[in-house]
Design a protein around this motif. Structure first.
Motif, PDB file in Angstrom:
ATOM      1  N   ARG A  44       0.802  -1.219   0.000  1.00 52.75           N
ATOM      2  CA  ARG A  44       0.000   0.000   0.000  1.00 52.75           C
ATOM      3  C   ARG A  44       0.833   1.267   0.000  1.00 52.75           C
ATOM      4  O   ARG A  44       0.363   2.329  -0.422  1.00 52.75           O
ATOM      5  CB  ARG A  44      -0.936   0.005   1.215  1.00 52.75           C
ATOM      6  N   CYS A  45       2.061   1.204   0.524  1.00 55.67           N
ATOM      7  CA  CYS A  45       2.859   2.424   0.652  1.00 55.67           C
ATOM      8  C   CYS A  45       4.341   2.111   0.772  1.00 55.67           C
ATOM      9  O   CYS A  45       4.744   0.941   0.835  1.00 55.67           O
ATOM     10  CB  CYS A  45       2.402   3.225   1.869  1.00 55.67           C
ATOM     11  N   LYS A  46       5.137   3.161   0.814  1.00 56.13           N
ATOM     12  CA  LYS A  46       6.573   3.076   1.060  1.00 56.13           C
ATOM     13  C   LYS A  46       6.840   3.756   2.402  1.00 56.13           C
ATOM     14  O   LYS A  46       6.949   4.979   2.475  1.00 56.13           O
ATOM     15  CB  LYS A  46       7.349   3.788  -0.048  1.00 56.13           C
ATOM     16  N   PRO A  47       6.907   2.997   3.487  1.00 52.75           N
ATOM     17  CA  PRO A  47       7.089   3.598   4.811  1.00 52.75           C
ATOM     18  C   PRO A  47       8.543   3.999   5.078  1.00 52.75           C
ATOM     19  O   PRO A  47       9.476   3.252   4.773  1.00 52.75           O
ATOM     20  CB  PRO A  47       6.648   2.485   5.758  1.00 52.75           C
ATOM     21  N   LEU A  48       8.713   5.171   5.654  1.00 53.96           N
ATOM     22  CA  LEU A  48      10.035   5.689   5.990  1.00 53.96           C
ATOM     23  C   LEU A  48      10.012   6.206   7.418  1.00 53.96           C
ATOM     24  O   LEU A  48       9.208   7.084   7.748  1.00 53.96           O
ATOM     25  CB  LEU A  48      10.418   6.827   5.037  1.00 53.96           C
ATOM     26  N   ILE A  49      10.876   5.684   8.273  1.00 52.60           N
ATOM     27  CA  ILE A  49      10.951   6.149   9.658  1.00 52.60           C
ATOM     28  C   ILE A  49      11.933   7.308   9.754  1.00 52.60           C
ATOM     29  O   ILE A  49      13.028   7.266   9.181  1.00 52.60           O
ATOM     30  CB  ILE A  49      11.418   5.037  10.613  1.00 52.60           C
ATOM     31  N   VAL A  50      11.552   8.342  10.482  1.00 56.01           N
ATOM     32  CA  VAL A  50      12.482   9.407  10.870  1.00 56.01           C
ATOM     33  C   VAL A  50      12.663   9.291  12.371  1.00 56.01           C
ATOM     34  O   VAL A  50      11.708   9.451  13.137  1.00 56.01           O
ATOM     35  CB  VAL A  50      11.942  10.798  10.492  1.00 56.01           C
ATOM     36  N   GLY A  51      13.891   8.947  12.796  1.00 61.12           N
ATOM     37  CA  GLY A  51      14.131   8.736  14.220  1.00 61.12           C
ATOM     38  C   GLY A  51      15.593   8.516  14.521  1.00 61.12           C
ATOM     39  O   GLY A  51      16.445   9.223  13.982  1.00 61.12           O
ATOM     40  N   LYS A  72      15.542  -6.281   8.932  1.00 61.45           N
ATOM     41  CA  LYS A  72      16.817  -5.594   8.801  1.00 61.45           C
ATOM     42  C   LYS A  72      16.597  -4.087   8.775  1.00 61.45           C
ATOM     43  O   LYS A  72      15.494  -3.615   8.510  1.00 61.45           O
ATOM     44  CB  LYS A  72      17.526  -6.038   7.513  1.00 61.45           C
ATOM     45  N   LEU A  73      17.673  -3.344   9.005  1.00 62.11           N
ATOM     46  CA  LEU A  73      17.602  -1.886   9.026  1.00 62.11           C
ATOM     47  C   LEU A  73      18.452  -1.309   7.896  1.00 62.11           C
ATOM     48  O   LEU A  73      19.591  -1.734   7.684  1.00 62.11           O
ATOM     49  CB  LEU A  73      18.102  -1.361  10.379  1.00 62.11           C
ATOM     50  N   ASN A  74      17.875  -0.366   7.171  1.00 66.23           N
ATOM     51  CA  ASN A  74      18.578   0.324   6.088  1.00 66.23           C
ATOM     52  C   ASN A  74      18.622   1.809   6.425  1.00 66.23           C
ATOM     53  O   ASN A  74      17.614   2.511   6.314  1.00 66.23           O
ATOM     54  CB  ASN A  74      17.856   0.101   4.753  1.00 66.23           C
ATOM     55  N   VAL A  75      19.770   2.292   6.889  1.00 65.39           N
ATOM     56  CA  VAL A  75      19.916   3.698   7.284  1.00 65.39           C
ATOM     57  C   VAL A  75      20.237   4.525   6.044  1.00 65.39           C
ATOM     58  O   VAL A  75      21.192   4.226   5.312  1.00 65.39           O
ATOM     59  CB  VAL A  75      21.020   3.864   8.350  1.00 65.39           C
ATOM     60  N   ILE A  76      19.424   5.568   5.809  1.00 63.72           N
ATOM     61  CA  ILE A  76      19.567   6.388   4.608  1.00 63.72           C
ATOM     62  C   ILE A  76      19.636   7.866   4.981  1.00 63.72           C
ATOM     63  O   ILE A  76      19.317   8.240   6.114  1.00 63.72           O
ATOM     64  CB  ILE A  76      18.397   6.145   3.632  1.00 63.72           C
ATOM     65  N   SER A  77      20.043   8.690   4.029  1.00 64.95           N
ATOM     66  CA  SER A  77      20.150  10.125   4.284  1.00 64.95           C
ATOM     67  C   SER A  77      19.052  10.925   3.599  1.00 64.95           C
ATOM     68  O   SER A  77      18.870  12.115   3.884  1.00 64.95           O
ATOM     69  CB  SER A  77      21.521  10.645   3.824  1.00 64.95           C
ATOM     70  N   SER A  78      18.281  10.297   2.692  1.00 63.48           N
ATOM     71  CA  SER A  78      17.173  10.978   2.021  1.00 63.48           C
ATOM     72  C   SER A  78      16.143   9.948   1.590  1.00 63.48           C
ATOM     73  O   SER A  78      16.476   8.764   1.380  1.00 63.48           O
ATOM     74  CB  SER A  78      17.672  11.752   0.800  1.00 63.48           C
ATOM     75  N   LYS A  83      14.768   1.629   0.106  1.00 66.22           N
ATOM     76  CA  LYS A  83      14.489   0.399  -0.651  1.00 66.22           C
ATOM     77  C   LYS A  83      12.979   0.133  -0.709  1.00 66.22           C
ATOM     78  O   LYS A  83      12.467  -0.365  -1.703  1.00 66.22           O
ATOM     79  CB  LYS A  83      15.198  -0.787  -0.007  1.00 66.22           C
ATOM     80  N   TYR A  84      12.290   0.398   0.398  1.00 61.11           N
ATOM     81  CA  TYR A  84      10.844   0.242   0.492  1.00 61.11           C
ATOM     82  C   TYR A  84      10.386  -1.159   0.093  1.00 61.11           C
ATOM     83  O   TYR A  84       9.425  -1.327  -0.657  1.00 61.11           O
ATOM     84  CB  TYR A  84      10.128   1.313  -0.331  1.00 61.11           C
ATOM     85  N   THR A  85      11.092  -2.144   0.587  1.00 62.06           N
ATOM     86  CA  THR A  85      10.728  -3.542   0.358  1.00 62.06           C
ATOM     87  C   THR A  85      10.552  -4.231   1.704  1.00 62.06           C
ATOM     88  O   THR A  85      11.275  -3.950   2.665  1.00 62.06           O
ATOM     89  CB  THR A  85      11.810  -4.281  -0.452  1.00 62.06           C
ATOM     90  N   TYR A  86       9.602  -5.157   1.754  1.00 57.01           N
ATOM     91  CA  TYR A  86       9.329  -5.858   3.005  1.00 57.01           C
ATOM     92  C   TYR A  86      10.568  -6.616   3.485  1.00 57.01           C
ATOM     93  O   TYR A  86      11.291  -7.239   2.696  1.00 57.01           O
ATOM     94  CB  TYR A  86       8.177  -6.846   2.820  1.00 57.01           C
ATOM     95  N   GLY A  87      10.787  -6.547   4.779  1.00 50.34           N
ATOM     96  CA  GLY A  87      11.933  -7.212   5.391  1.00 50.34           C
ATOM     97  C   GLY A  87      13.051  -6.257   5.727  1.00 50.34           C
ATOM     98  O   GLY A  87      13.937  -6.584   6.514  1.00 50.34           O
ATOM     99  N   THR A  88      12.996  -5.063   5.127  1.00 53.48           N
ATOM    100  CA  THR A  88      14.003  -4.039   5.384  1.00 53.48           C
ATOM    101  C   THR A  88      13.317  -2.739   5.786  1.00 53.48           C
ATOM    102  O   THR A  88      12.463  -2.237   5.052  1.00 53.48           O
ATOM    103  CB  THR A  88      14.872  -3.780   4.136  1.00 53.48           C
ATOM    104  N   ILE A  89      13.654  -2.213   6.948  1.00 49.93           N
ATOM    105  CA  ILE A  89      13.085  -0.958   7.413  1.00 49.93           C
ATOM    106  C   ILE A  89      14.010   0.185   7.017  1.00 49.93           C
ATOM    107  O   ILE A  89      15.195   0.192   7.347  1.00 49.93           O
ATOM    108  CB  ILE A  89      12.897  -0.968   8.945  1.00 49.93           C
ATOM    109  N   ASP A  90      13.473   1.161   6.297  1.00 52.53           N
ATOM    110  CA  ASP A  90      14.239   2.347   5.898  1.00 52.53           C
ATOM    111  C   ASP A  90      14.145   3.401   6.996  1.00 52.53           C
ATOM    112  O   ASP A  90      13.045   3.744   7.449  1.00 52.53           O
ATOM    113  CB  ASP A  90      13.699   2.895   4.580  1.00 52.53           C
ATOM    114  N   LEU A  91      15.292   3.926   7.404  1.00 49.27           N
ATOM    115  CA  LEU A  91      15.364   4.876   8.522  1.00 49.27           C
ATOM    116  C   LEU A  91      16.270   6.054   8.192  1.00 49.27           C
ATOM    117  O   LEU A  91      17.408   5.865   7.759  1.00 49.27           O
ATOM    118  CB  LEU A  91      15.901   4.175   9.772  1.00 49.27           C
ATOM    119  N   MET A  92      15.745   7.267   8.418  1.00 48.45           N
ATOM    120  CA  MET A  92      16.595   8.449   8.423  1.00 48.45           C
ATOM    121  C   MET A  92      17.014   8.684   9.868  1.00 48.45           C
ATOM    122  O   MET A  92      16.185   9.024  10.716  1.00 48.45           O
ATOM    123  CB  MET A  92      15.854   9.660   7.852  1.00 48.45           C
ATOM    124  N   ASP A  93      18.281   8.462  10.162  1.00 49.14           N
ATOM    125  CA  ASP A  93      18.812   8.523  11.519  1.00 49.14           C
ATOM    126  C   ASP A  93      19.269   9.940  11.840  1.00 49.14           C
ATOM    127  O   ASP A  93      20.221  10.445  11.243  1.00 49.14           O
ATOM    128  CB  ASP A  93      19.984   7.537  11.637  1.00 49.14           C
TER     129      ASP A  93
END
Length: 372
Positions: A44-51, A72-78, A83-93
């Motif tokens: 349904r969406c591409k979830p992105l955590i800011v934290g 798994k965790l995928n730390v990104i800067s923007s 990746k927005y794929t199940y199994g990997t959480i995208d995070l702006m740290d």
């Protein structure tokens, strides 16, 4: 080839939802991980955590220990790097919480509450997460924002003197006219006033503010795809004042606002204020698409009676559902309708249902806005 085309189209239709992590010492990190453990959410969406990576890593450990969830965790800067794929959480740290402020995951034998409570460190971090998702939305890097709970006490301890998310969003988006909407299923409520004393709330029931809320409620329903919203307007006093016997607000302030709204073509079926003790039963029965409540608890109590379910025999919450949406903003904002859960944070016992509902509400609003 047709299959690839469908996949590409589905990818384009999935909005990027920026999720602020909430107070790092609350249950926001845990319920966010729990929500993102649902594979169907990624359809349904591409979830992105800011934290903060420190907090999310601990939440991942709790999820693994208590619920058998492995992510798994995928730390990104923007957002563009996600990746927005199940199994990997995208995070702006944002790197605001040091590792020594979070329990050592290597010694995590049995999850238990942090016991930290409200503090300036948590308040500052939670505030900055919110500011960042607002910035990303205003820059059109994400399609909508969803907020986990923050502690009003903690953000004020950190020097940010706001009474809640709604006021932060209004300030940082330069929005003068706005209101909070609570929703659970088809029951929706907006408020003339929220985080003020009851005495002050009564003083804030003025024609112009009531009219603004009716207008915003009408536009908010249209933003959800309801073409001709039906609006119920609550009275302030018992029995709507009984023509001045119990108060004059209905006669002097609320009715004139209703008359002005109806002159603009807004549909108010009863054409007058409805007694507060019956309006929500009518709303549940389908009389209205949304209710304009006169103050915080008048609207919050019926929503939480419907959405919060406690199992008295097993002594735990079976459901903590409901969504908080700020209407009138240039960006989409939906939120959980509960507090930080400081007493549960770290235990793995918090429910993610309200957050999932908020994400779905945000997704719906994105699609409705594109179609309008």
């Amino acid at each position: 080839m047709p299959t690839e085309g469908c996949a590409d189209m589905n990818n384009l239709m999935r909005p990027i939802i920026g999720i602020s992590m909430g107070d790092p010492f609350g249950n926001g990190p845990e319920i966010t991980v729990r929500a993102l453990a649902d594979e169907k959410l990624y359809e349904r969406c591409k979830p992105l955590i800011v934290g903060d990576e420190t907090s999310i890593n601990y939440a991942l450990k709790v999820a693994e220990k208590v619920h058998g969830i492995h992510l798994k965790l995928n730390v990104i800067s923007s957002p563009a790097e996600g990746k927005y794929t199940y199994g990997t959480i995208d995070l702006m740290d944002l790197k605001l919480i040091p590792a020594d402020a979070i329990p050592d995951t290597s010694e995590l034998n049995e999850p238990k509450p942090f016991g930290v409570g409200a503090c300036a460190l948590g308040g500052e971090a939670a505030f900055q997460y919110v500011v960042k998702v607002i910035q990303l939305a205003m820059e059109h890097q994400i399609d909508a924002t969803v907020t986990n709970a923050l502690s009003k006490e903690a953000i004020n301890m950190a020097g940010h003197h706001y009474s809640g998310h709604t006021e932060i969003y209004a300030d940082y988006t330069d929005t003068p006219k706005y209101t909070m909407m609570l929703a659970h299923g088809d029951l929706r409520v907006v408020h003339v006033s929220t985080h003020v004393s009851l005495r002050e709330a009564c003083d804030r029931v003025k024609k112009d503010r009531v009219l603004d809320c009716i207008r915003i409620a009408n536009e908010g329903c249209k933003a959800l795809g309801i073409k001709e919203p039906k609006i119920g307007v609550a009275g302030l006093n018992p029995h709507c004042g009984e023509n001045g016997m119990f108060g004059w607000e209905e006669v002097e302030e609320i009715q004139p606002a209703i008359d002005a709204a109806m002159a603009e073509g807004i549909i108010i079926p009863e054409k007058k204020p409805t007694p507060p003790d019956t309006i929500f039963s009518k709303a549940l029965g389908g009389w209205y698409d949304i209710v304009v409540a006169m103050y915080h608890d008048q609207g919050h109590i019926p929503l939480k009676v419907k959405g919060f379910v406690y199992n008295r025999e097993e002594k735990h919450w079976e459901a903590v559902e409901g969504v908080n949406v700020t209407l009138g903003l240039p960006v989409i904002r939906a939120s959980v309708d509960h507090g930080t859960g400081i007493d549960l944070a770290g235990s793995g016992r918090s429910s993610e249902l309200s957050l999932v509902n908020a994400i779905d509400y945000a997704i719906h609003m994105v699609h409705a806005r594109k179609e309008s």
